[in-house]
Motif scaffolding. Structure first.
Motif, PDB file in Angstrom:
ATOM      1  N   THR B  83       0.853  -1.185   0.000  1.00 54.12           N
ATOM      2  CA  THR B  83       0.000   0.000   0.000  1.00 54.12           C
ATOM      3  C   THR B  83       0.891   1.237   0.000  1.00 54.12           C
ATOM      4  OG1 THR B  83      -1.831  -1.073   1.155  1.00 54.12           O
ATOM      5  CG2 THR B  83      -1.686   1.326   1.328  1.00 54.12           C
ATOM      6  N   ALA B  84       0.758   2.041  -1.061  1.00 54.02           N
ATOM      7  CA  ALA B  84       1.653   3.181  -1.235  1.00 54.02           C
ATOM      8  C   ALA B  84       1.174   3.993  -2.430  1.00 54.02           C
ATOM      9  CB  ALA B  84       3.089   2.710  -1.468  1.00 54.02           C
ATOM     10  N   VAL B  85       1.863   5.083  -2.687  1.00 49.16           N
ATOM     11  CA  VAL B  85       1.634   5.861  -3.904  1.00 49.16           C
ATOM     12  C   VAL B  85       2.729   5.502  -4.895  1.00 49.16           C
ATOM     13  CG1 VAL B  85       1.439   8.150  -4.933  1.00 49.16           C
ATOM     14  CG2 VAL B  85       0.553   7.733  -2.623  1.00 49.16           C
ATOM     15  N   TYR B  86       2.332   5.243  -6.131  1.00 53.78           N
ATOM     16  CA  TYR B  86       3.274   4.844  -7.167  1.00 53.78           C
ATOM     17  C   TYR B  86       3.320   5.929  -8.243  1.00 53.78           C
ATOM     18  CZ  TYR B  86       3.330   0.346  -4.891  1.00 53.78           C
ATOM     19  OH  TYR B  86       3.485  -0.649  -3.956  1.00 53.78           O
ATOM     20  N   TYR B  87       4.528   6.387  -8.538  1.00 49.26           N
ATOM     21  CA  TYR B  87       4.717   7.460  -9.508  1.00 49.26           C
ATOM     22  C   TYR B  87       5.364   6.917 -10.779  1.00 49.26           C
ATOM     23  CZ  TYR B  87       4.058  10.680  -5.581  1.00 49.26           C
ATOM     24  OH  TYR B  87       3.567  11.360  -4.510  1.00 49.26           O
ATOM     25  N   CYS B  88       4.792   7.283 -11.905  1.00 48.17           N
ATOM     26  CA  CYS B  88       5.363   6.969 -13.215  1.00 48.17           C
ATOM     27  C   CYS B  88       6.042   8.233 -13.723  1.00 48.17           C
ATOM     28  CB  CYS B  88       4.242   6.528 -14.158  1.00 48.17           C
ATOM     29  SG  CYS B  88       4.698   6.460 -15.897  1.00 48.17           S
ATOM     30  N   LEU B  89       7.295   8.142 -14.074  1.00 47.97           N
ATOM     31  CA  LEU B  89       8.063   9.301 -14.503  1.00 47.97           C
ATOM     32  C   LEU B  89       8.738   9.009 -15.835  1.00 47.97           C
ATOM     33  CD1 LEU B  89       9.842   9.733 -11.072  1.00 47.97           C
ATOM     34  CD2 LEU B  89       7.806  10.958 -11.816  1.00 47.97           C
ATOM     35  N   VAL B  90       8.809  10.010 -16.670  1.00 50.15           N
ATOM     36  CA  VAL B  90       9.467   9.856 -17.964  1.00 50.15           C
ATOM     37  C   VAL B  90      10.473  10.981 -18.122  1.00 50.15           C
ATOM     38  CG1 VAL B  90       9.124   9.928 -20.449  1.00 50.15           C
ATOM     39  CG2 VAL B  90       7.513   8.695 -19.020  1.00 50.15           C
ATOM     40  N   GLY B  91      11.685  10.642 -18.462  1.00 52.24           N
ATOM     41  CA  GLY B  91      12.680  11.691 -18.632  1.00 52.24           C
ATOM     42  C   GLY B  91      13.930  11.170 -19.296  1.00 52.24           C
ATOM     43  N   ASP B  92      14.728  12.120 -19.699  1.00 52.16           N
ATOM     44  CA  ASP B  92      15.954  11.816 -20.420  1.00 52.16           C
ATOM     45  C   ASP B  92      17.087  11.584 -19.429  1.00 52.16           C
ATOM     46  OD1 ASP B  92      18.023  13.683 -22.796  1.00 52.16           O
ATOM     47  OD2 ASP B  92      18.201  11.688 -21.934  1.00 52.16           O
ATOM     48  N   THR B  93      17.404  10.335 -19.193  1.00 53.88           N
ATOM     49  CA  THR B  93      18.578  10.052 -18.360  1.00 53.88           C
ATOM     50  C   THR B  93      19.631   9.329 -19.181  1.00 53.88           C
ATOM     51  OG1 THR B  93      17.701   7.930 -17.599  1.00 53.88           O
ATOM     52  CG2 THR B  93      17.164   9.867 -16.291  1.00 53.88           C
ATOM     53  N   PHE B  94      19.433   9.352 -20.500  1.00 55.14           N
ATOM     54  CA  PHE B  94      20.386   8.638 -21.346  1.00 55.14           C
ATOM     55  C   PHE B  94      21.547   9.535 -21.725  1.00 55.14           C
ATOM     56  CE2 PHE B  94      21.433   4.964 -23.724  1.00 55.14           C
ATOM     57  CZ  PHE B  94      22.089   5.391 -24.865  1.00 55.14           C
ATOM     58  N   TYR B  95      21.230  10.713 -22.235  1.00 48.06           N
ATOM     59  CA  TYR B  95      22.290  11.621 -22.643  1.00 48.06           C
ATOM     60  C   TYR B  95      22.651  12.638 -21.568  1.00 48.06           C
ATOM     61  CZ  TYR B  95      21.839   9.757 -27.318  1.00 48.06           C
ATOM     62  OH  TYR B  95      21.808   8.917 -28.390  1.00 48.06           O
ATOM     63  N   SER B  96      21.717  12.890 -20.674  1.00 48.19           N
ATOM     64  CA  SER B  96      22.021  13.829 -19.602  1.00 48.19           C
ATOM     65  C   SER B  96      22.391  13.027 -18.362  1.00 48.19           C
ATOM     66  CB  SER B  96      20.825  14.728 -19.307  1.00 48.19           C
ATOM     67  OG  SER B  96      19.746  13.967 -18.833  1.00 48.19           O
ATOM     68  N   SER B  97      23.340  13.497 -17.648  1.00 52.43           N
ATOM     69  CA  SER B  97      23.833  12.744 -16.505  1.00 52.43           C
ATOM     70  C   SER B  97      22.931  12.847 -15.296  1.00 52.43           C
ATOM     71  CB  SER B  97      25.237  13.216 -16.133  1.00 52.43           C
ATOM     72  OG  SER B  97      25.190  14.590 -15.796  1.00 52.43           O
ATOM     73  N   ALA B  98      22.205  13.925 -15.168  1.00 53.35           N
ATOM     74  CA  ALA B  98      21.342  14.079 -14.005  1.00 53.35           C
ATOM     75  C   ALA B  98      20.340  15.184 -14.286  1.00 53.35           C
ATOM     76  CB  ALA B  98      22.163  14.431 -12.773  1.00 53.35           C
ATOM     77  N   SER B  99      19.145  15.006 -13.833  1.00 50.41           N
ATOM     78  CA  SER B  99      18.141  16.044 -14.032  1.00 50.41           C
ATOM     79  C   SER B  99      17.035  15.891 -12.994  1.00 50.41           C
ATOM     80  CB  SER B  99      17.559  15.973 -15.441  1.00 50.41           C
ATOM     81  OG  SER B  99      16.942  14.720 -15.654  1.00 50.41           O
ATOM     82  N   LYS B 100      16.292  16.953 -12.826  1.00 49.75           N
ATOM     83  CA  LYS B 100      15.231  16.953 -11.839  1.00 49.75           C
ATOM     84  C   LYS B 100      14.127  15.979 -12.240  1.00 49.75           C
ATOM     85  CE  LYS B 100      13.069  20.829 -14.221  1.00 49.75           C
ATOM     86  NZ  LYS B 100      12.875  22.293 -14.193  1.00 49.75           N
ATOM     87  N   ILE B 101      13.396  15.530 -11.238  1.00 43.71           N
ATOM     88  CA  ILE B 101      12.227  14.679 -11.450  1.00 43.71           C
ATOM     89  C   ILE B 101      10.990  15.559 -11.392  1.00 43.71           C
ATOM     90  CG2 ILE B 101      10.803  12.842 -10.483  1.00 43.71           C
ATOM     91  CD1 ILE B 101      13.333  11.550  -9.425  1.00 43.71           C
ATOM     92  N   ILE B 102      10.110  15.366 -12.351  1.00 42.52           N
ATOM     93  CA  ILE B 102       8.820  16.042 -12.316  1.00 42.52           C
ATOM     94  C   ILE B 102       7.777  15.013 -11.924  1.00 42.52           C
ATOM     95  CG2 ILE B 102       7.061  17.252 -13.637  1.00 42.52           C
ATOM     96  CD1 ILE B 102       9.256  18.507 -15.265  1.00 42.52           C
ATOM     97  N   PHE B 103       7.250  15.170 -10.724  1.00 45.75           N
ATOM     98  CA  PHE B 103       6.269  14.225 -10.207  1.00 45.75           C
ATOM     99  C   PHE B 103       4.860  14.619 -10.626  1.00 45.75           C
ATOM    100  CE2 PHE B 103       8.585  11.489  -7.320  1.00 45.75           C
ATOM    101  CZ  PHE B 103       9.738  12.205  -7.045  1.00 45.75           C
ATOM    102  N   GLY B 104       4.064  13.615 -10.940  1.00 47.68           N
ATOM    103  CA  GLY B 104       2.635  13.828 -11.138  1.00 47.68           C
ATOM    104  C   GLY B 104       1.930  13.512  -9.830  1.00 47.68           C
ATOM    105  N   SER B 105       0.664  13.234  -9.919  1.00 43.29           N
ATOM    106  CA  SER B 105      -0.112  12.949  -8.713  1.00 43.29           C
ATOM    107  C   SER B 105       0.044  11.504  -8.253  1.00 43.29           C
ATOM    108  CB  SER B 105      -1.595  13.247  -8.947  1.00 43.29           C
ATOM    109  OG  SER B 105      -2.063  12.520 -10.065  1.00 43.29           O
ATOM    110  N   GLY B 106       0.535  10.644  -9.127  1.00 46.15           N
ATOM    111  CA  GLY B 106       0.755   9.263  -8.746  1.00 46.15           C
ATOM    112  C   GLY B 106      -0.530   8.454  -8.647  1.00 46.15           C
TER     113      GLY B 106
END
Lengths: 115, 113
Positions: B83-106
């Motif tokens: 029992t928890a909140v599950y977040y689906c995230l999509v982002g470019d972590t292939f060419y960029s070494s690090a970037s912020k996460i943009i969370f939705g409502s989950g």
């Protein structure tokens, strides 16, 4: 290996006071992030450090918030003066910064209540 | 960053398999799909990440169709502790070494006995 730690776990202050939150990332992680969730809202990005440099501070709400990461190790987030709308949970995360699969590890958060 | 859409909440029972689907119609070529789990009073925790087809680890499986416009997180034989909140995230972590996460409502998953 120790995870990301945050201090304090809870803080209750009055409007106008100053509060400083601390984050200790996983050892060796160059990337450090601050996020926050205010009541009923989604988790929002605040800023991102790479070592001691601010890489992205586009999420900082205003100049009452000051983040530092002296020496590239732990980070502090100071709110001065605190306002009621600053109440929420502040999360810190760290990552190694590896291209291809950069996993962010989150701390337990600091719950800030401004009265 | 691609926007994601996932159900607000889901209910299931102990021992069942739970599948949470996430839509990301505007996913870019360089984007990875990542799922995080968050328990009350804790920070989000990385579960699984994938680019295409199927990825499996000790916690979950991630199914990604060929067009990559959606993904499904599969939790086998859930327990009350899932029992928890599950977040689906999509982002470019292939060419960029690090970037912020943009969370939705989950997706708020509730498991019942």
């Amino acid at each position: 290996e120790a995870g990301v730690t945050q201090f304090p776990s809870h803080s209750v202050i009055e409007k106008g006071q100053t509060v400083t939150l601390r984050c200790d990332p996983i050892s060796g992680h160059d990337n450090l992030y601050w996020y926050r969730r205010v009541m009923g809202k989604e988790i929002k990005f605040l800023l991102h450090f790479v070592k001691e440099s601010k890489q992205d501070e586009s999420g900082m709400p205003n100049n009452r918030f000051l983040a530092e990461r002296t020496g590239g190790t732990y980070s502090t987030l100071k709110v001065q003066p605190a306002e009621l709308e600053d109440s929420g949970v502040y999360f810190c995360a760290s990552s190694q910064g590896l291209a291809g699969t950069d996993t962010q590890y989150f701390g337990p958060g600091t719950r800030l209540t401004v009265l | 960053l691609a926007k994601t859409t996932q159900p607000i909440s889901m209910d299931s029972y102990e021992g069942q398999e739970v599948n949470i689907t996430c839509s990301h119609n505007n996913i870019a070529t360089n984007d990875y799909i990542t799922w995080y789990q968050q328990f009350p009073s804790q920070g989000p925790r990385f579960i699984i990440q994938g680019y295409k087809t199927k990825v499996t680890n000790e916690v979950a499986s991630l199914f990604i169709p060929a067009d990559r416009k959606s993904s499904t997180l599969s939790l086998p034989r859930v327990s009350l502790s899932d029992t928890a909140v599950y977040y689906c995230l999509v982002g470019d972590t292939f060419y960029s070494s690090a970037s912020k996460i943009i969370f939705g409502s989950g997706t708020r998953l509730s498991i019942r006995p």
